[in-house]
Design a protein around this motif. Structure first.
Motif, PDB file in Angstrom:
ATOM      1  N   PRO A   1      -4.189  11.504  23.724  1.00 32.59           N
ATOM      2  CA  PRO A   1      -3.367  10.377  23.294  1.00 32.59           C
ATOM      3  C   PRO A   1      -2.892   9.634  24.548  1.00 32.59           C
ATOM      4  O   PRO A   1      -2.538  10.288  25.530  1.00 32.59           O
ATOM      5  CB  PRO A   1      -2.182  11.034  22.576  1.00 32.59           C
ATOM      6  CG  PRO A   1      -2.534  12.478  22.447  1.00 32.59           C
ATOM      7  CD  PRO A   1      -3.571  12.795  23.466  1.00 32.59           C
TER       8      PRO A   1
ATOM      9  N   GLY B   1      -0.212   8.070  25.115  1.00 35.12           N
ATOM     10  CA  GLY B   1       1.223   8.143  25.351  1.00 35.12           C
ATOM     11  C   GLY B   1       1.748   6.790  25.821  1.00 35.12           C
ATOM     12  O   GLY B   1       1.201   5.746  25.473  1.00 35.12           O
ATOM     13  N   SER B   2       2.774   6.812  26.655  1.00 31.37           N
ATOM     14  CA  SER B   2       3.429   5.560  27.052  1.00 31.37           C
ATOM     15  C   SER B   2       2.572   4.680  27.942  1.00 31.37           C
ATOM     16  O   SER B   2       2.933   3.527  28.186  1.00 31.37           O
ATOM     17  CB  SER B   2       4.744   5.869  27.773  1.00 31.37           C
ATOM     18  OG  SER B   2       5.590   6.586  26.901  1.00 31.37           O
TER      19      SER B   2
ATOM     20  N   ASP C   1      11.156   3.608  24.063  1.00 32.14           N
ATOM     21  CA  ASP C   1      10.358   3.797  22.850  1.00 32.14           C
ATOM     22  C   ASP C   1      10.778   2.848  21.723  1.00 32.14           C
ATOM     23  O   ASP C   1       9.952   2.273  21.029  1.00 32.14           O
ATOM     24  CB  ASP C   1      10.457   5.240  22.348  1.00 32.14           C
ATOM     25  CG  ASP C   1       9.717   6.200  23.260  1.00 32.14           C
ATOM     26  OD1 ASP C   1       8.796   5.737  23.968  1.00 32.14           O
ATOM     27  OD2 ASP C   1      10.061   7.392  23.272  1.00 32.14           O
TER      28      ASP C   1
ATOM     29  N   ILE D   1       4.187   4.661  15.737  1.00 34.06           N
ATOM     30  CA  ILE D   1       3.825   5.651  16.762  1.00 34.06           C
ATOM     31  C   ILE D   1       2.591   5.206  17.552  1.00 34.06           C
ATOM     32  O   ILE D   1       2.432   5.572  18.711  1.00 34.06           O
ATOM     33  CB  ILE D   1       3.643   7.076  16.182  1.00 34.06           C
ATOM     34  CG1 ILE D   1       2.635   7.088  15.046  1.00 34.06           C
ATOM     35  CG2 ILE D   1       4.982   7.650  15.724  1.00 34.06           C
ATOM     36  CD1 ILE D   1       2.289   8.489  14.589  1.00 34.06           C
ATOM     37  N   THR D   2       1.735   4.367  16.936  1.00 29.70           N
ATOM     38  CA  THR D   2       0.617   3.804  17.706  1.00 29.70           C
ATOM     39  C   THR D   2       1.175   2.921  18.828  1.00 29.70           C
ATOM     40  O   THR D   2       0.597   2.849  19.910  1.00 29.70           O
ATOM     41  CB  THR D   2      -0.318   2.991  16.798  1.00 29.70           C
ATOM     42  OG1 THR D   2      -0.713   3.810  15.697  1.00 29.70           O
ATOM     43  CG2 THR D   2      -1.570   2.544  17.534  1.00 29.70           C
TER      44      THR D   2
ATOM     45  N   GLN E   1       1.100   7.391  20.523  1.00 31.74           N
ATOM     46  CA  GLN E   1       0.948   8.688  19.855  1.00 31.74           C
ATOM     47  C   GLN E   1       0.171   8.450  18.554  1.00 31.74           C
ATOM     48  O   GLN E   1      -0.279   7.352  18.296  1.00 31.74           O
ATOM     49  CB  GLN E   1       2.308   9.315  19.542  1.00 31.74           C
ATOM     50  CG  GLN E   1       3.227   9.426  20.725  1.00 31.74           C
ATOM     51  CD  GLN E   1       2.832  10.509  21.723  1.00 31.74           C
ATOM     52  OE1 GLN E   1       1.850  11.216  21.546  1.00 31.74           O
ATOM     53  NE2 GLN E   1       3.596  10.603  22.798  1.00 31.74           N
TER      54      GLN E   1
ATOM     55  N   GLN F   1      -6.808   7.892  20.582  1.00 30.82           N
ATOM     56  CA  GLN F   1      -7.269   8.813  21.613  1.00 30.82           C
ATOM     57  C   GLN F   1      -8.114   8.067  22.624  1.00 30.82           C
ATOM     58  O   GLN F   1      -8.977   7.265  22.265  1.00 30.82           O
ATOM     59  CB  GLN F   1      -8.102   9.933  20.985  1.00 30.82           C
ATOM     60  CG  GLN F   1      -7.225  10.928  20.232  1.00 30.82           C
ATOM     61  CD  GLN F   1      -8.006  12.168  19.863  1.00 30.82           C
ATOM     62  OE1 GLN F   1      -9.122  12.055  19.393  1.00 30.82           O
ATOM     63  NE2 GLN F   1      -7.430  13.317  20.099  1.00 30.82           N
TER      64      GLN F   1
ATOM     65  N   ALA G   1       1.928  12.778  26.741  1.00 29.39           N
ATOM     66  CA  ALA G   1       1.235  12.901  25.466  1.00 29.39           C
ATOM     67  C   ALA G   1       1.583  14.228  24.829  1.00 29.39           C
ATOM     68  O   ALA G   1       1.461  15.276  25.448  1.00 29.39           O
ATOM     69  CB  ALA G   1      -0.267  12.794  25.680  1.00 29.39           C
ATOM     70  N   GLN G   2       2.071  14.138  23.590  1.00 27.04           N
ATOM     71  CA  GLN G   2       2.483  15.359  22.909  1.00 27.04           C
ATOM     72  C   GLN G   2       1.285  16.208  22.534  1.00 27.04           C
ATOM     73  O   GLN G   2       0.293  15.721  22.018  1.00 27.04           O
ATOM     74  CB  GLN G   2       3.237  15.015  21.631  1.00 27.04           C
ATOM     75  CG  GLN G   2       4.658  14.584  21.885  1.00 27.04           C
ATOM     76  CD  GLN G   2       5.348  14.168  20.613  1.00 27.04           C
ATOM     77  OE1 GLN G   2       4.868  14.456  19.520  1.00 27.04           O
ATOM     78  NE2 GLN G   2       6.457  13.481  20.765  1.00 27.04           N
TER      79      GLN G   2
ATOM     80  N   GLY H   1       3.583  18.905  17.837  1.00 28.33           N
ATOM     81  CA  GLY H   1       4.467  18.033  17.078  1.00 28.33           C
ATOM     82  C   GLY H   1       5.885  18.593  17.082  1.00 28.33           C
ATOM     83  O   GLY H   1       6.092  19.766  16.801  1.00 28.33           O
TER      84      GLY H   1
ATOM     85  N   ASP I   1       3.474  19.277  27.068  1.00 26.36           N
ATOM     86  CA  ASP I   1       2.932  17.922  27.011  1.00 26.36           C
ATOM     87  C   ASP I   1       1.977  17.650  28.171  1.00 26.36           C
ATOM     88  O   ASP I   1       2.092  18.223  29.243  1.00 26.36           O
ATOM     89  CB  ASP I   1       4.076  16.900  27.098  1.00 26.36           C
ATOM     90  CG  ASP I   1       4.948  16.943  25.854  1.00 26.36           C
ATOM     91  OD1 ASP I   1       4.501  17.529  24.853  1.00 26.36           O
ATOM     92  OD2 ASP I   1       6.059  16.387  25.899  1.00 26.36           O
TER      93      ASP I   1
END
Lengths: 614, 376
Positions: free
Chosen positions: A323, A325-326, A385, A446-447, A451, A455, A543-544, A547, A565
């Motif tokens: 993922p 992530g940020s 976020d 979350i996209t 997250q 991918q 990236a988590q 969950g 992570d």
């Protein structure tokens, strides 16, 4: 059934059928006679001619195998070469007492019993006049020992062959790949004439992707030999064309810096020369030593590599899916500006969480208590976020999808390596087709922070970063810069000109936010801003892997390492005139700013230092 | 019932006769097949570097194939007729499945992986196509009318094209000829036959256009093997040397030098006839051809003795296809036909072809041994 029989005239059908059987038999006899005539022609009329060809001074066509092309890095350092290797081979036919000979050799060279056993097995599978290897890769001492006593060992000899060697071992194994013995399946696939006499073929990486270029063109010689297959005369020789030498865009020293900087973490680093698209660094850690694959890796060693939890054979840079992530936030921010879903000055408040209208669920910010009122630049710098939840909700998944796609997310970059993964850029259509479900608003949120389903491969991330740094001029990554062959030089890939239509002001706004990630007082990657004379624009990401439940708290120390992570970092520099773009992923590295950013920092520093010296 | 009385003369009398009848084995055919298979082991031992493992593996396959043959011989031919359409349709579906999987796999795809074993649907089609055509034509009076010919032609073309697309030219050829065989035995008029030959000849440029690169290479190589001595031409040059150097009496068993020296590629599979010819000479070749002809003659005889149109057409076609097998393989090895991947029946190494072949012979035996138990 009886119905159909009524309208049939049996006697006519019978006659017709027997008639046809007779005709068929006559045709069969005639055709067979044809075969017999041909056999008589070959075996009686042509017997003498073919006997001479088969026996005595027969003419044979032997393939002349071309030398495989070398692979160099951008500074001409050798990444793959051909080194001579010596093997001790026996021709069973010429040895009167095999057991005695083996015993003497065993004593002379201290050969372990299992090698002898192995040889005995191999020997039985081969024809008696074929030279079969007993020992491979002899060292100087063994060579010298045998050379002295060679006259006492008829039928035993040293053979020299060139063996592929990779001096940098596991440092760049995933990019360069390796060659291995041609296997059964490949025999059927490969062009027969070109590979007559060849034993090895590229199996992975550049070795496989550029097999055609590296292999060269097989030549042949027509030779006259006597009964003992001893060479009498060479009648004709068509010399082979050696394989082309490849010059990569890779910088092996920079590669080493990146590899070492990852430390003990599994992960990947990709660095791209923004001006050309040439890939400077392509690290997947852990690596593996490709050299054993060339001579045939032992089964247990291969099993160990296969079953290792760290998956060393897995090319994370090319095929690893993470993922984003940020690290996706600069691109989402740019999408927001381009679609005018938000203006650069507009501020959104962040109380530490976000709720969709009429929904209980709280989408949390990483910072408890929130960031207060933030504009777009600060949202990037501090990786807020909530700002991006809101922006994503305004943009909607359709806009996000089509915008991110332009930066190469969800599709292969087209790099000149086989096996690239396309990643996954989710969309309404994708979810309907694949999951048979409608797209939910929460998934849009979350996209927006990288997250969920999204991918990316490290290569994709580096490419997107380079394209952003390039102000929308799309960067096409490639590895082979120059192909040097007997036919002359040619470029590895042709540059393409594709430019995304972006407003320069919008790009500047996003890049300013990214500069502050490294140079701002509240930046998430300010650890790397000391001691540099240029500016870096970057973005951290986390990236988590696990969950985290609502209300539960993520505690890095309390959970198993493998569920920690992933740390991500993307960057380019110098910010005012970007030359290099880097993407770093460290599996289970925790927070991106503290571990992943320094890796990129080191790579950038070394690259810019080198380029300024010139 | 003239046929019946003539048939009686061939049945061994008394207890043995009864026993064989219950076993549903046709003795002349069985002996012919057994002899050929035994000969195959002899040649394989020589061509396969005298490796006993190779023999054992082949023996296992041959054993299984013989068992399948005997099992099929026990099934009433009426059942084959009944399930002709179902089996044919099923085979076509499998071919499509293989083709689609091949599309996904991006390459030649002939196998269907069933987990436990791998299966080549094109093999099954070699038998189900003549079954289907025979079933269809048997419904109408013979010789077939234009409309029936047209439909039969379509039924042949579909599997042929599907297999040619895999691409497997050799098998496509065998399937096409098995269907054509049925048409021929059904009484296809000579005008049609000549017409088709003329049409095929005039279509050559078109076929050439649709051929793949390597298929074209094979044809070119066939026309001029010396042009490509390292590649495809190599096979033909070397196999001609092997055969020619064998002379009249051959170099004797295990005396092959061409396969020994590895000059002869695929010496255990498609080119095994070259090894045979080198070791046993012209005399051996004539013997082998005689053995094949005996098998074919027996099969054609069985066809003439069959009681209903379906059995007759099917038997005739199976016998004919067996000959095509022999002719195409030997023809390519001795350099009078282009190289297409067709093994030498019952002799070449490999399991798939022998299973299909013996399944066909099982059906023939069933046709021949079930007559008495059926009333008309």
């Amino acid at each position: 059934m009886s119905d159909t029989y009524i309208i049939k005239d049996h006697s006519v059908e019978n006659r017709l059928f027997v008639n046809r059987i007779v005709v068929a038999f006559i045709v069969i006899i005639l055709l067979t006679s044809g075969l017999i005539v041909r056999l008589i022609y070959l075996q009686i009329v042509g017997h003498e001619h073919y006997s001479t060809l088969a026996k005595d001074n027969s003419i044979k066509i032997v393939p002349l195998v071309p030398d495989r092309g070398m692979i160099y890095d951008r500074h001409g350092k050798v990444l793959a070469e051909n080194t001579p290797s010596y093997s001790l081979e026996l021709i069973p036919e010429q040895i009167s007492d095999m057991d005695e000979t083996l015993l003497r050799l065993q004593k002379l060279l201290a050969i372990p019993d299992e090698k002898i056993e192995q040889y005995q097995k191999l020997r039985k599978r081969q024809k008696r006049f074929v030279s079969t290897p007993l020992l491979l890769g002899l060292n100087d001492e063994e060579l010298a020992k045998f050379a002295v006593v060679r006259p006492y060992f008829p039928g035993v000899d040293i053979h020299t062959q060139l063996v592929r060697h990779y001096p940098y071992s596991d440092l760049a194994a995933h990019v360069i790949g390796y060659v291995g013995r041609i296997n059964e399946a490949e025999i059927k696939e490969l062009p027969l004439a070109e590979y007559r006499g060849s034993t090895h073929v590229g199996k992975l990486g550049i070795e496989s992707s550029y097999e055609n270029e590296l292999h060269g063109k097989t030549g042949y010689a027509e030779i006259e030999t006597n009964v003992q297959a001893r060479l009498l005369n060479t009648l004709k020789e068509v010399t082979p064309d050696p394989g082309a030498n490849l010059y990569l865009t890779l910088d092996i020293d920079l590669q080493k810096t990146a590899y070492d900087a990852l430390g003990t973490f599994n992960g990947a680093v990709v660095a791209i020369d923004i001006k050309t698209g040439g890939v400077l660094v392509f690290v997947s850690r852990p690596g593996f030593d490709p050299n054993p694959f060339v001579v045939g890796i032992a089964n247990d060693a291969y099993q160990a590599l296969q079953s290792s939890e760290n998956q060393p054979l897995y090319n994370r840079a090319l095929r690893g899916l993470y993922p984003p992530g940020s690290t996706i936030k600069p691109f989402i921010a740019l999408a927001g500006l381009e679609y005018e879903a938000i203006s650069p000055q507009q501020k959104l408040s962040c109380p530490g969480y976000y709720q969709l209208p009429g929904v209980e669920h709280k989408y949390r910010d990483w910072k408890k208590g929130g960031h207060g009122s933030v504009d777009i630049s600060r949202a990037i710098t501090e990786s807020c976020d909530v700002y991006f939840y809101r922006l994503a909700a305004t943009l909607g998944i359709d806009h996000m999808h089509s915008f991110l796609q332009k930066f190469g997310f969800g599709e292969k970059s087209g790099i000149d390596l086989i096996g690239e993964k396309a990643g996954l850029l989710p969309s309404r259509e994708w979810k309907r087709d694949q999951k048979k479900q409608a797209w939910y608003p929460g998934e849009t949120l979350i996209t927006g922070i990288g997250q969920g389903y999204h991918q990316v491969t490290p290569l994709q991330l580096a490419r997107a970063t380079a394209t952003l740094a390039n102000k929308g001029k799309v960067v096409m990554p490639f590895l082979v810069n120059k192909i040097v062959s007997v036919q002359g030089d040619r470029r590895g890939s042709e540059p393409q000109n594709v430019t995304l239509l972006l407003k320069p002001d919008n790009v500047t706004t996003v890049i300013d936010g990214m500069i502050n990630v490294v140079h701002g007082a509240h930046g998430t990657a300010k650890v790397i801003n000391s001691d540099i004379s240029y500016q870096i624009a970057g973005k951290t990401g986390t990236a988590q892997v696990l969950g985290i439940k609502q209300n539960a708290k993520y505690n890095e120390n309390a959970i198993d390492f493998k569920f920690r992570d992933h740390a991500l970092f993307i960057a380019f520099a110098p910010a005012d005139d970007p030359k290099i773009a880097v993407a770093v992923i460290m599996e289970n590295g925790g927070h991106g700013g503290s571990v992943a950013a320094p890796v990129a920092g080191q790579v950038i520093k070394q690259f810019l230092q080198e380029n300024n010296e010139k | 019932m003239k046929n019946e009385t003539r048939h009686e003369q061939f049945e061994p009398p008394s207890i043995l006769g009864n026993a064989l009848r219950t076993l549903h084995i046709d003795i002349p055919l069985f002996i012919g097949l057994l002899l050929t298979s035994l000969l195959s082991f002899l040649v394989l031992y020589s061509s396969g570097s005298q490796d006993v493992d190779v023999l054992m593996r082949q023996a296992g396959r041959v054993g299984l194939a013989f068992i399948l043959m005997i099992v099929l011989a026990h099934i009433d031919p009426y059942q084959f007729k009944r399930y002709s359409t179902v089996l044919f349709g099923f085979g076509i579906l499998l071919l499509l499945a293989v083709l689609i999987m091949g599309e996904i796999g991006k390459g030649a795809q002939r196998w269907l992986d069933l987990g436990v074993f791998r299966f080549q649907p094109s093999e099954m089609i070699k038998i189900t196509t003549p079954m289907m055509i025979a079933w269809y034509l048997a419904e109408y009076p013979l010789p077939p009318k234009s409309k029936q010919l047209f439909i039969a032609a379509i039924l042949i073309v579909i599997p042929t094209l599907l297999i040619a697309k895999q691409p497997d030219l050799g098998t496509a050829l065998l399937v096409a000829s098995s269907g054509a065989g049925v048409l021929f035995f059904a009484g296809l008029s000579w005008r049609f036959i000549i017409g088709i030959i003329v049409m095929l000849a005039s279509l050559t440029p078109v076929i050439w256009h649709f051929m793949r690169g390597y298929q074209r290479d094979r044809v070119l190589t066939f026309l001029n093997p010396e042009a490509d001595p390292l590649g495809r031409g190599y096979h033909i040059i070397q196999s001609k040397i092997a055969i020619g150097s064998g002379g009249i009496y051959g170099k004797g068993w295990l005396g092959s030098t061409q396969s020994e020296l590895d000059f002869l590629p695929e010496s255990s599979t498609d080119f095994i006839f070259a090894v045979f010819a080198e070791e046993f000479g012209l005399a051996g070749c004539l013997g082998l051809l005689a053995l094949y002809l005996l098998i074919i003659a027996r099969c054609l005889y069985i066809a003439t003795q069959a009681q209903d149109t379906y059995s007759r057409l099917l038997a005739g076609s199976l016998a004919f296809t067996f000959f095509v097998y022999v002719f195409v393989n030997i023809g390519m090895v001795i350099g009078v036909l282009p190289v297409v991947g067709v093994p030498l029946p019952l002799i070449s190494y490999g399991g798939t072809s022998i299973v299909t072949l013996l399944a066909g012979f099982g059906i023939l035996m069933s046709i021949h041994t079930h007559k008495k138990f059926r009333t008309r």
